[in-house]
Design a protein around this motif. Structure first.
Motif, PDB file in Angstrom:
ATOM      1  N   LYS A 254      34.044  52.069  43.890  1.00 25.44           N
ATOM      2  CA  LYS A 254      34.600  53.388  44.185  1.00 25.44           C
ATOM      3  C   LYS A 254      33.585  54.277  44.908  1.00 25.44           C
ATOM      4  O   LYS A 254      33.960  55.196  45.643  1.00 25.44           O
ATOM      5  CB  LYS A 254      35.059  54.063  42.898  1.00 25.44           C
ATOM      6  CG  LYS A 254      36.242  53.387  42.226  1.00 25.44           C
ATOM      7  CD  LYS A 254      36.596  54.074  40.928  1.00 25.44           C
ATOM      8  CE  LYS A 254      37.784  53.422  40.238  1.00 25.44           C
ATOM      9  NZ  LYS A 254      38.123  54.080  38.961  1.00 25.44           N
ATOM     10  N   MET A 255      32.282  53.984  44.679  1.00 26.60           N
ATOM     11  CA  MET A 255      31.214  54.757  45.333  1.00 26.60           C
ATOM     12  C   MET A 255      30.861  54.187  46.718  1.00 26.60           C
ATOM     13  O   MET A 255      29.883  54.593  47.323  1.00 26.60           O
ATOM     14  CB  MET A 255      29.980  54.757  44.436  1.00 26.60           C
ATOM     15  CG  MET A 255      30.197  55.439  43.089  1.00 26.60           C
ATOM     16  SD  MET A 255      28.830  55.142  41.931  1.00 26.60           S
ATOM     17  CE  MET A 255      27.470  55.898  42.823  1.00 26.60           C
ATOM     18  N   ARG A 256      31.627  53.170  47.166  1.00 21.91           N
ATOM     19  CA  ARG A 256      31.422  52.526  48.468  1.00 21.91           C
ATOM     20  C   ARG A 256      30.143  51.689  48.503  1.00 21.91           C
ATOM     21  O   ARG A 256      29.705  51.266  49.566  1.00 21.91           O
ATOM     22  CB  ARG A 256      31.404  53.557  49.612  1.00 21.91           C
ATOM     23  CG  ARG A 256      32.674  54.368  49.756  1.00 21.91           C
ATOM     24  CD  ARG A 256      32.499  55.444  50.815  1.00 21.91           C
ATOM     25  NE  ARG A 256      32.224  54.889  52.132  1.00 21.91           N
ATOM     26  CZ  ARG A 256      33.133  54.732  53.090  1.00 21.91           C
ATOM     27  NH1 ARG A 256      34.396  55.094  52.856  1.00 21.91           N
ATOM     28  NH2 ARG A 256      32.804  54.237  54.257  1.00 21.91           N
TER      29      ARG A 256
ATOM     30  N   VAL B 133      42.131  53.689  47.961  1.00 18.18           N
ATOM     31  CA  VAL B 133      43.475  53.140  47.762  1.00 18.18           C
ATOM     32  C   VAL B 133      43.611  51.850  48.557  1.00 18.18           C
ATOM     33  O   VAL B 133      43.241  51.788  49.728  1.00 18.18           O
ATOM     34  CB  VAL B 133      44.558  54.148  48.195  1.00 18.18           C
ATOM     35  CG1 VAL B 133      45.949  53.526  48.086  1.00 18.18           C
ATOM     36  CG2 VAL B 133      44.468  55.402  47.340  1.00 18.18           C
ATOM     37  N   PHE B 134      44.175  50.834  47.901  1.00 11.33           N
ATOM     38  CA  PHE B 134      44.405  49.552  48.572  1.00 11.33           C
ATOM     39  C   PHE B 134      45.882  49.436  48.917  1.00 11.33           C
ATOM     40  O   PHE B 134      46.749  49.664  48.073  1.00 11.33           O
ATOM     41  CB  PHE B 134      43.994  48.386  47.666  1.00 11.33           C
ATOM     42  CG  PHE B 134      44.136  47.040  48.320  1.00 11.33           C
ATOM     43  CD1 PHE B 134      43.226  46.621  49.280  1.00 11.33           C
ATOM     44  CD2 PHE B 134      45.192  46.201  47.988  1.00 11.33           C
ATOM     45  CE1 PHE B 134      43.359  45.380  49.885  1.00 11.33           C
ATOM     46  CE2 PHE B 134      45.328  44.964  48.590  1.00 11.33           C
ATOM     47  CZ  PHE B 134      44.401  44.548  49.542  1.00 11.33           C
ATOM     48  N   GLU B 135      46.134  49.096  50.183  1.00 11.99           N
ATOM     49  CA  GLU B 135      47.513  48.967  50.644  1.00 11.99           C
ATOM     50  C   GLU B 135      48.050  47.585  50.254  1.00 11.99           C
ATOM     51  O   GLU B 135      47.550  46.560  50.728  1.00 11.99           O
ATOM     52  CB  GLU B 135      47.591  49.137  52.163  1.00 11.99           C
ATOM     53  CG  GLU B 135      47.137  50.484  52.673  1.00 11.99           C
ATOM     54  CD  GLU B 135      48.186  51.563  52.430  1.00 11.99           C
ATOM     55  OE1 GLU B 135      49.338  51.204  52.142  1.00 11.99           O
ATOM     56  OE2 GLU B 135      47.838  52.751  52.542  1.00 11.99           O
TER      57      GLU B 135
ATOM     58  N   CYS C 104      35.141  43.190  48.646  1.00  9.72           N
ATOM     59  CA  CYS C 104      33.843  43.801  48.970  1.00  9.72           C
ATOM     60  C   CYS C 104      33.197  43.101  50.166  1.00  9.72           C
ATOM     61  O   CYS C 104      32.599  43.748  51.040  1.00  9.72           O
ATOM     62  CB  CYS C 104      32.918  43.727  47.756  1.00  9.72           C
ATOM     63  SG  CYS C 104      33.350  44.880  46.446  1.00  9.72           S
ATOM     64  N   GLU C 105      33.301  41.769  50.195  1.00  9.16           N
ATOM     65  CA  GLU C 105      32.748  41.029  51.328  1.00  9.16           C
ATOM     66  C   GLU C 105      33.411  41.468  52.634  1.00  9.16           C
ATOM     67  O   GLU C 105      32.751  41.604  53.672  1.00  9.16           O
ATOM     68  CB  GLU C 105      32.953  39.528  51.109  1.00  9.16           C
ATOM     69  CG  GLU C 105      32.085  38.959  49.995  1.00  9.16           C
ATOM     70  CD  GLU C 105      32.416  37.503  49.687  1.00  9.16           C
ATOM     71  OE1 GLU C 105      33.384  36.988  50.302  1.00  9.16           O
ATOM     72  OE2 GLU C 105      31.729  36.898  48.853  1.00  9.16           O
TER      73      GLU C 105
ATOM     74  N   TYR D 258      32.366  43.653  35.324  1.00 10.52           N
ATOM     75  CA  TYR D 258      33.548  44.053  36.091  1.00 10.52           C
ATOM     76  C   TYR D 258      33.618  45.573  36.224  1.00 10.52           C
ATOM     77  O   TYR D 258      33.812  46.102  37.326  1.00 10.52           O
ATOM     78  CB  TYR D 258      34.815  43.516  35.421  1.00 10.52           C
ATOM     79  CG  TYR D 258      36.090  44.120  35.971  1.00 10.52           C
ATOM     80  CD1 TYR D 258      36.669  43.642  37.139  1.00 10.52           C
ATOM     81  CD2 TYR D 258      36.705  45.198  35.325  1.00 10.52           C
ATOM     82  CE1 TYR D 258      37.833  44.196  37.651  1.00 10.52           C
ATOM     83  CE2 TYR D 258      37.867  45.758  35.830  1.00 10.52           C
ATOM     84  CZ  TYR D 258      38.428  45.249  36.995  1.00 10.52           C
ATOM     85  OH  TYR D 258      39.570  45.813  37.499  1.00 10.52           O
ATOM     86  N   PHE D 259      33.433  46.271  35.105  1.00  8.72           N
ATOM     87  CA  PHE D 259      33.551  47.733  35.134  1.00  8.72           C
ATOM     88  C   PHE D 259      32.405  48.373  35.933  1.00  8.72           C
ATOM     89  O   PHE D 259      32.610  49.371  36.627  1.00  8.72           O
ATOM     90  CB  PHE D 259      33.595  48.272  33.714  1.00  8.72           C
ATOM     91  CG  PHE D 259      34.862  47.943  32.982  1.00  8.72           C
ATOM     92  CD1 PHE D 259      36.077  48.437  33.415  1.00  8.72           C
ATOM     93  CD2 PHE D 259      34.856  47.113  31.872  1.00  8.72           C
ATOM     94  CE1 PHE D 259      37.261  48.125  32.763  1.00  8.72           C
ATOM     95  CE2 PHE D 259      36.028  46.787  31.214  1.00  8.72           C
ATOM     96  CZ  PHE D 259      37.230  47.293  31.657  1.00  8.72           C
ATOM     97  N   GLN D 260      31.193  47.793  35.832  1.00 10.66           N
ATOM     98  CA  GLN D 260      30.096  48.310  36.653  1.00 10.66           C
ATOM     99  C   GLN D 260      30.401  48.097  38.130  1.00 10.66           C
ATOM    100  O   GLN D 260      30.135  48.973  38.967  1.00 10.66           O
ATOM    101  CB  GLN D 260      28.788  47.609  36.276  1.00 10.66           C
ATOM    102  CG  GLN D 260      28.275  47.981  34.874  1.00 10.66           C
ATOM    103  CD  GLN D 260      26.921  47.386  34.607  1.00 10.66           C
ATOM    104  OE1 GLN D 260      25.972  47.639  35.352  1.00 10.66           O
ATOM    105  NE2 GLN D 260      26.818  46.603  33.541  1.00 10.66           N
ATOM    106  N   GLY D 261      30.955  46.907  38.441  1.00  9.09           N
ATOM    107  CA  GLY D 261      31.322  46.639  39.826  1.00  9.09           C
ATOM    108  C   GLY D 261      32.384  47.602  40.323  1.00  9.09           C
ATOM    109  O   GLY D 261      32.336  48.058  41.468  1.00  9.09           O
ATOM    110  N   LEU D 262      33.354  47.931  39.463  1.00 10.32           N
ATOM    111  CA  LEU D 262      34.433  48.836  39.851  1.00 10.32           C
ATOM    112  C   LEU D 262      33.882  50.234  40.150  1.00 10.32           C
ATOM    113  O   LEU D 262      34.312  50.891  41.107  1.00 10.32           O
ATOM    114  CB  LEU D 262      35.483  48.892  38.740  1.00 10.32           C
ATOM    115  CG  LEU D 262      36.780  49.628  39.067  1.00 10.32           C
ATOM    116  CD1 LEU D 262      37.482  48.974  40.236  1.00 10.32           C
ATOM    117  CD2 LEU D 262      37.694  49.663  37.838  1.00 10.32           C
TER     118      LEU D 262
END
Length: 736
Positions: free
Chosen positions: A685-687, A730-732, A715-716, A677-681
């Motif tokens: 953030k790096m797009r 930032v997610f609305e 992500c999909e 999870y943390f690697q994915g996060l």
């Protein structure tokens, strides 16, 4: 003057008598009983058990508990380990116990469905039950079908109704395992029998069915009703109320001798997991040297089989406590054993008769009136000293009464109403005080209205010290705000009657509010099934964020206990979502000149409300803001969830999921497993959405981590619809 004194004397006597009658009515007569006093009386019965302590009956008891525990579970071969185990396992246990000369075998397990391994196993079980002739099966009355019958909607035939046990027809020795709890959820009583209107007959409860078998009485023999007693053969069992007896608990868990079920199962024909893996014969049951069969320990005993694994949830809060948190929790198999042993030893608890109680209440009321009146006649210069002396005498008297009830309980098994007697003393004191005040001073009593029953003691103290705060307006303070709401409550409430639903809501709000107040919080308001609370006002508290987070964890833990009591297996479980934020807010009295509330206002309050709702999007239970996280991060475990912009705010907020306190080893280990999870996060953030999506999917597949699924779906979307170059991560969050 003489006539006045005589009038005052007889007036006081009348007041004392009326006080005694009132005490008797509100503590002993059903239509007038006050629930809190009744609950207190029950808790004092529990206290008497605690004062008496546990009794060592392992060697003298007629009962052995055959427990299904982790050790037994681990020794069942893997191909048979899935619960429910093959009935052949229990058939073998029945056969072995019968060979050992056991007089009664109670199986506190519901065999409600056919064997999932092979139909032949059910045949083996039925044959073993019939051949033994010593087995008592556990049954349950289907409350839903009973209710349908009451409304004329039941379609269950008598011939098909099996009391929740498919072996009902194999042997008619069946005992109902359902037991009633008191209003406080504690199990203190036991029913001798339960009636099924579907079948149109009554069945003995499990413990009484075991006694029937042990005493060679006919199957399903029922007790007879007698004045003040249930009569079972030649045994007179004192009634606690019209339908139940009071259980004399000998101790907590492990009071009775326990044997692992695997040790009875492991005969020369059965291969345990260890025997298979080590290729050796252990045979704890029938080995000539060490086998339990040859020890004689089971001869003429009662054996009750049941689970002692917490995950099976056959746990009941009982009257006996181990003097520790959760120390009054007892396994069902041990609960029934206490009842059976009570009956075998005729070791009952007796309820003091109503006539004796009424007489003693009158006596104590008069003694209290005379004692306090004698002190007032001393006419000390300061009347306050008079009342302090009286209060001290009353407190000592109440303590003596309680110690007396403990002595009667321990030495004579007599349950005397401590609350009734104490209340007689206290109420007589207060009524005589009121009467004295009226007759001597001829003044009306000044009664102060409480500010509010929902406001904490700290607020009341603050307002008393600073009356100016009753004016409209407020002040800016840094506080921590919590919003709490029940998830899935609509689905839960659809199957409940309105009166029942109100009971659940009241219990929930009461339990959660107590936790909040115990942790120095202020309950601001109730919004249906939701709660708003805050810390840090009106009394400043340095660690208000820590207290709020600790409160949230305790609330989640308490909900688990409430949920286990409230819900059936078939129902969708309910959860609570909690949002917490720390920041400045306006605190004070808000409203009109005649009606106002002490509350909090501001953006930081609104943000806490939004965070509570945001839990739904991420599948989390407790969400905190970054301002709260920065304060509590050295004391609690939390994981970063996202950076969001909630509806109504332009400034983004980093949010975290609160997991546990820092010293929770299990939670820390679980957090470490979220590496994907943390690697994915980080990649998100790096797009790098494709790689991030892969990590999130793996995290969800391995741990069923809902936030990972949320990120994988996001992500999909971003892979197909890339965000702009100036995307800030930032997610609305558009919903409230």
């Amino acid at each position: 003057m003489k006539k006045k004194k005589e009038k005052d004397f007889w007036g006081g006597i009348l007041i004392a008598f009326l006080s005694a009658v009132l005490t008797f009515l509100i503590t002993n007569v059903s239509p007038f009983e006050i629930s809190p006093l009744k609950d207190l009386e029950l808790r004092l019965i529990d206290k008497r058990f605690q004062e008496r302590g546990a009794l060592d009956i392992k060697d003298s008891s007629n009962i052995i508990l055959l427990e299904i525990n982790q050790s037994t579970y681990d020794q069942i071969p893997k191909e048979e380990r899935r619960w429910p185990w093959p009935r052949s396992v229990f058939a073998r246990v029945i056969n072995n116990l019968s060979k050992a000369g056991v007089k009664a075998i109670g199986i506190d397990i519901n065999f409600s469905n056919p064997d999932s391994y092979s139909p032949s196993n059910d045949s083996l079980m039925a044959q073993s039950i019939k051949r033994s002739g010593r087995v008592i099966l556990a049954g349950k009355i289907d409350i839903s079908n009973e209710g349908k019958l009451q409304s004329g909607k039941s379609f269950i035939s008598k011939t098909n109704y099996n009391l929740g046990n498919i072996f009902f027809r194999a042997d008619s020795s069946i005992g109902i395992v359902q037991v009633p709890s008191d209003n406080d959820g504690v199990y203190r009583r036991y029913l001798p029998y339960v009636r099924s209107e579907v079948i149109g007959k009554s069945f003995p409860s499990f413990g009484f069915a075991v006694i029937n078998k042990f005493k060679d009485l006919k199957n399903n023999y029922l007790v007879e009703d007698s004045a003040g007693y249930f009569v079972l053969d030649d045994i007179k069992i004192p009634k606690w109320d019209n339908e139940s007896m009071l259980i004399n608990f000998y101790g907590g868990n492990a009071t009775f001798k326990r044997v692992n079920l695997i040790d009875v199962l492991d005969d020369k024909e059965y291969k345990t997991s260890d025997e298979r893996s080590l290729d050796i014969e252990i045979n704890t049951w029938d080995d000539p040297d060490i086998g339990l069969l040859h020890s004689g320990m089971f001869k003429d005993k009662i054996v009750i089989i049941g689970s002692t694994m917490p995950e099976d949830r056959d746990l009941l809060p009982v009257a006996f406590s181990e003097r520790k948190t959760g120390g009054n929790i007892m396994y069902g198999v041990e609960f029934h054993a206490n009842v059976v042993q009570n009956i075998l030893w005729r070791d009952f608890l007796y309820k003091q008769s109503a006539a004796a109680v009424f007489f003693i209440i009158i006596l104590l009321s008069f003694l209290s009136y005379i004692m306090t009146g004698s002190v007032r006649k001393l006419k000390l210069k300061n009347s306050v000293i008079n009342e302090i002396l009286n209060f001290t005498l009353i407190a000592v008297s109440v303590y003596i009464v309680f110690r007396g009830t403990v002595l009667l309980f321990v030495e004579h098994h007599l349950v005397a109403p401590a609350v009734s007697y104490s209340l007689a003393i206290v109420l007589s004191y207060f009524t005589s005080t009121a009467y004295n005040f009226i007759s001597e001073r001829k003044q009306n009593l000044v009664i102060k209205n409480m500010f509010s029953q929902y406001v904490s003691k700290e607020i009341v103290t603050e307002l008393l010290n600073n009356p100016s705060k009753l004016r409209l307006g407020g002040e800016r303070k840094e506080i921590t705000v919590m919003f709490c709401d029940i998830a899935n409550f609509t689905s839960f409430s659809e199957k409940k009657q309105p009166e029942e639903l109100v009971g659940y809501i009241n219990e929930f709000l009461n339990e959660m509010s107590e936790i909040i107040i115990d942790h120095k919080g202020t309950v601001d308001k109730y919004l249906g099934d939701a709660i708003m609370a805050f810390w840090g006002a009106p009394v400043e508290i340095k660690d208000h964020a820590l207290l709020a987070c600790n409160t949230a964890l305790k609330m989640q833990k308490r909900l688990v206990e409430l949920r286990n009591n409230w819900m059936t297996v078939e129902e969708i479980p309910i959860y609570i979502r909690i949002g917490i934020n720390t920041g400045e807010a306006i605190v004070g009295n808000i409203g009109g000149s005649k009606r106002f509330d002490y509350t909090v206002l501001g953006d930081n309050v609104n943000l806490a409300s939004r965070l509570e709702g945001a839990n739904k999007a991420y599948g989390t239970n407790i969400m905190i803001s970054d301002s709260t996280y920065e304060i509590i991060k050295e004391h609690f475990l939390a994981r970063e969830l996202d950076i969001i912009r909630v509806k109504g705010k332009s400034v983004p907020t980093k949010i975290y999921e609160l997991i546990s306190t820092i010293d929770d080893a299990d939670a820390k280990a679980a957090l470490e497993k979220l590496d994907f999870y943390f690697q994915g996060l980080t990649l998100y953030k790096m797009r790098n959405f494709e790689s991030a999506c892969d990590y999130f999917r793996r995290a969800f597949e391995q741990l069923k981590d809902y936030p990972s699924r949320v990120y994988a779906e996001r992500c999909e979307f971003y892979i197909s619809n890339p965000p702009p170059e100036n995307w800030d991560g930032v997610f609305e969050l558009t919903s409230k």
